[in-house]
Design a protein around this motif. Structure first.
Motif, PDB file in Angstrom:
ATOM      1  N   ILE A  26      -5.282  -9.068  -5.554  1.00  0.00           N
ATOM      2  CA  ILE A  26      -4.231  -9.686  -5.076  1.00  0.00           C
ATOM      3  C   ILE A  26      -4.040 -11.142  -3.856  1.00  0.00           C
ATOM      4  O   ILE A  26      -3.404 -11.842  -3.501  1.00  0.00           O
ATOM      5  N   ASN A  27      -4.540 -10.457  -2.886  1.00  0.00           N
ATOM      6  CA  ASN A  27      -4.594 -11.430  -1.620  1.00  0.00           C
ATOM      7  C   ASN A  27      -5.148 -12.472  -1.853  1.00  0.00           C
ATOM      8  O   ASN A  27      -4.765 -13.656  -1.400  1.00  0.00           O
ATOM      9  N   ALA A  69      -7.559  15.437  -5.138  1.00  0.00           N
ATOM     10  CA  ALA A  69      -7.637  15.617  -4.372  1.00  0.00           C
ATOM     11  C   ALA A  69      -9.072  13.993  -4.827  1.00  0.00           C
ATOM     12  O   ALA A  69      -9.047  12.891  -4.238  1.00  0.00           O
ATOM     13  N   LEU A  70      -9.199  14.060  -5.751  1.00  0.00           N
ATOM     14  CA  LEU A  70     -10.819  13.552  -6.217  1.00  0.00           C
ATOM     15  C   LEU A  70     -10.038  12.470  -7.372  1.00  0.00           C
ATOM     16  O   LEU A  70      -9.814  11.141  -7.208  1.00  0.00           O
ATOM     17  N   LEU A  71      -8.839  12.519  -7.469  1.00  0.00           N
ATOM     18  CA  LEU A  71      -7.617  11.651  -8.753  1.00  0.00           C
ATOM     19  C   LEU A  71      -7.964  10.859  -7.771  1.00  0.00           C
ATOM     20  O   LEU A  71      -7.065   9.614  -7.560  1.00  0.00           O
ATOM     21  N   LEU A  72      -6.565  10.686  -6.642  1.00  0.00           N
ATOM     22  CA  LEU A  72      -5.807  10.522  -5.233  1.00  0.00           C
ATOM     23  C   LEU A  72      -7.116   9.208  -4.950  1.00  0.00           C
ATOM     24  O   LEU A  72      -7.046   8.082  -4.730  1.00  0.00           O
ATOM     25  N   ILE A  73      -8.456  10.210  -4.704  1.00  0.00           N
ATOM     26  CA  ILE A  73      -9.439   9.547  -3.922  1.00  0.00           C
ATOM     27  C   ILE A  73      -9.615   8.008  -4.883  1.00  0.00           C
ATOM     28  O   ILE A  73      -9.883   6.895  -4.593  1.00  0.00           O
ATOM     29  N   SER A  74     -10.018   8.257  -6.062  1.00  0.00           N
ATOM     30  CA  SER A  74     -10.198   7.955  -7.624  1.00  0.00           C
ATOM     31  C   SER A  74      -9.537   6.564  -7.473  1.00  0.00           C
ATOM     32  O   SER A  74      -9.971   5.026  -7.282  1.00  0.00           O
ATOM     33  N   ILE A  75      -7.842   6.661  -7.138  1.00  0.00           N
ATOM     34  CA  ILE A  75      -6.711   5.731  -7.431  1.00  0.00           C
ATOM     35  C   ILE A  75      -6.991   5.236  -6.217  1.00  0.00           C
ATOM     36  O   ILE A  75      -6.110   3.780  -6.584  1.00  0.00           O
ATOM     37  N   GLY A  76      -6.874   5.298  -5.263  1.00  0.00           N
ATOM     38  CA  GLY A  76      -6.762   4.581  -4.144  1.00  0.00           C
ATOM     39  C   GLY A  76      -7.686   3.706  -3.912  1.00  0.00           C
ATOM     40  O   GLY A  76      -7.580   2.494  -3.501  1.00  0.00           O
ATOM     41  N   LEU A  77      -8.786   3.543  -4.160  1.00  0.00           N
ATOM     42  CA  LEU A  77      -9.927   2.970  -4.428  1.00  0.00           C
ATOM     43  C   LEU A  77     -10.036   2.327  -5.594  1.00  0.00           C
ATOM     44  O   LEU A  77      -9.679   0.668  -5.109  1.00  0.00           O
ATOM     45  N   LEU A  78      -9.624   2.183  -6.473  1.00  0.00           N
ATOM     46  CA  LEU A  78      -8.890   2.089  -7.980  1.00  0.00           C
ATOM     47  C   LEU A  78      -8.079   0.180  -7.318  1.00  0.00           C
ATOM     48  O   LEU A  78      -7.987  -0.508  -7.287  1.00  0.00           O
ATOM     49  N   GLY A 131      -6.678  -0.201  -3.870  1.00  0.00           N
ATOM     50  CA  GLY A 131      -7.153  -0.982  -3.157  1.00  0.00           C
ATOM     51  C   GLY A 131      -7.936  -2.598  -3.586  1.00  0.00           C
ATOM     52  O   GLY A 131      -7.721  -3.401  -3.123  1.00  0.00           O
ATOM     53  N   LEU A 132      -8.649  -2.106  -4.421  1.00  0.00           N
ATOM     54  CA  LEU A 132      -9.750  -3.297  -5.044  1.00  0.00           C
ATOM     55  C   LEU A 132      -8.704  -4.350  -5.959  1.00  0.00           C
ATOM     56  O   LEU A 132      -8.645  -5.496  -5.957  1.00  0.00           O
ATOM     57  N   ALA A 165       0.669  -1.121  -0.054  1.00  0.00           N
ATOM     58  CA  ALA A 165       0.438   0.045  -0.615  1.00  0.00           C
ATOM     59  C   ALA A 165       1.274   1.418  -0.101  1.00  0.00           C
ATOM     60  O   ALA A 165       0.801   2.517  -0.339  1.00  0.00           O
ATOM     61  N   PHE A 166       1.833   1.090   0.740  1.00  0.00           N
ATOM     62  CA  PHE A 166       2.626   2.465   0.675  1.00  0.00           C
ATOM     63  C   PHE A 166       3.632   2.616  -0.257  1.00  0.00           C
ATOM     64  O   PHE A 166       3.275   3.551  -0.916  1.00  0.00           O
ATOM     65  N   VAL A 167       4.055   1.480  -0.907  1.00  0.00           N
ATOM     66  CA  VAL A 167       4.423   1.708  -2.472  1.00  0.00           C
ATOM     67  C   VAL A 167       3.133   2.409  -3.891  1.00  0.00           C
ATOM     68  O   VAL A 167       3.936   3.636  -4.093  1.00  0.00           O
TER      69      VAL A 167
END
Length: 321
Positions: free
Chosen positions: A303-304, A286-295, A297-298, A27-29
């Motif tokens: 992978i898990n 901000a919106l772009l980071l949130i969208s990338i973060g959600l993507l 995360g999925l 997640a950090f990477v």
């Protein structure tokens, strides 16, 4: 055989928590890569906007009596379609206008001078390719035209990586648009005026002939009581009255054309000129980071899940063997 009857999502959650150290490292990477992409690789875009008011359509009803006749001669009376917002939009995206936008030099926020090809960093050896790419960028990305359906106000937005250049392009487009529209109208005015002058001259000649014929009839007739004389006189007077009416109407139309052209030959009415916008319009970080973060995360969850299933699939294969 396993006797664990818990739902799969509970097992997956347990697996994620069990390997939380590895997941946090991933997640950090992902977060670091997202921040680098959003803040360093995606350029800032600045949008300048200019708005144009609708133009008066001229003298209402002008050309109603002469329109059909003039159209046969290829002359237009009272047309205002070339001053409509829809026509402005067509002209803005025309090659005639955009060619001048592409090759003009603009002052940047850093004080340099660049044309659009240099601003877009189009430096291919093939000049036609550079030009085509610049034309496509203007039509697809840089220029946006919106027309308010309620009040017919046209809004032109110009978006580039330089705020000063965005404003200069927007104002330059209005300058060219005004030039193109007025040149077209001036040509139309010359055609209208020439047509009316010719018609007035022709009608004036016909009127003079009708007057001369009536005068000659009155001077040469010996007996004004004869029926034939009365018929000839009525016919000559009717011809004179007709030519007089036509001549008067043509003179009135000439005055109306002068008034209409005065109203139409006015510069484009700009409500708000473009100015350099110092706040970016995009990207919305901000919106772009949130969208990338959600993507991401999925993606991480997927992978898990694959790691979670791998031992089960491997055991199943071994048992079948």
């Amino acid at each position: 055989m396993s006797n664990d009857t818990r739902p799969e999502y509970i097992k997956l959650l347990e697996y994620v928590l069990k390997h939380r150290k590895r997941n946090l490292q991933y997640a950090f990477v992902w977060i670091l890569a997202s921040i680098l992409i959003v803040f360093l690789l995606i350029p800032k875009i600045f949008t300048a906007e200019v708005s144009i008011l609708p133009t008066s359509s001229g003298v209402e009803g002008l050309g109603g009596k002469l329109g059909s006749l003039a159209s046969l001669a290829g002359v237009s009376f009272g047309s205002s379609s070339n001053r409509s917002p829809e026509m402005y939009q067509v002209i803005i995206f025309s090659k005639q206008l955009l060619d001048r936008v592409i090759f003009r030099e603009y002052d940047t926020a850093d004080g340099a001078k660049v044309n659009l090809l240099q601003l877009l960093e189009l430096d291919y050896e093939n000049k036609d390719r550079n030009y085509q790419n610049a034309l496509k960028a203007l039509r697809d990305d840089i220029l946006v035209v919106n027309i308010d359906p309620d009040n017919a106000i046209l809004y032109l937005s110009v978006s580039t990586e330089d705020p000063v250049v965005s404003a200069q392009i927007a104002n330059f487009i209005i300058e060219i648009l005004n030039e193109i529209v007025l040149n077209d109208l001036e040509k139309e005015v010359r055609e209208q005026t020439e047509y009316l002058k010719n018609r007035i001259k022709t009608t004036s000649d016909s009127l003079n002939i009708a007057e001369a014929e009536l005068k000659k009839l009155l001077e040469t007739s010996r007996d004004i009581t004869l029926p034939q004389f009365q018929v000839d006189r009525i016919r000559a007077q009717r011809k004179l009255e007709l030519q007089t009416a036509i001549y008067v109407e043509m003179r009135k139309q000439m005055e109306l054309v002068k008034l209409d052209n005065y109203l139409r030959l006015t510069p484009i009415k700009v409500l708000d000129e473009a100015f350099p916008p110092w706040r970016k319009s995009r990207p919305k970080r901000a919106l772009l980071l949130i969208s990338i973060g959600l993507l991401l995360g999925l993606v991480q969850l997927g992978i898990n899940y694959l790691f979670y299933l791998y031992p089960q699939v491997k055991r199943s294969i071994n048992s079948e063997a």
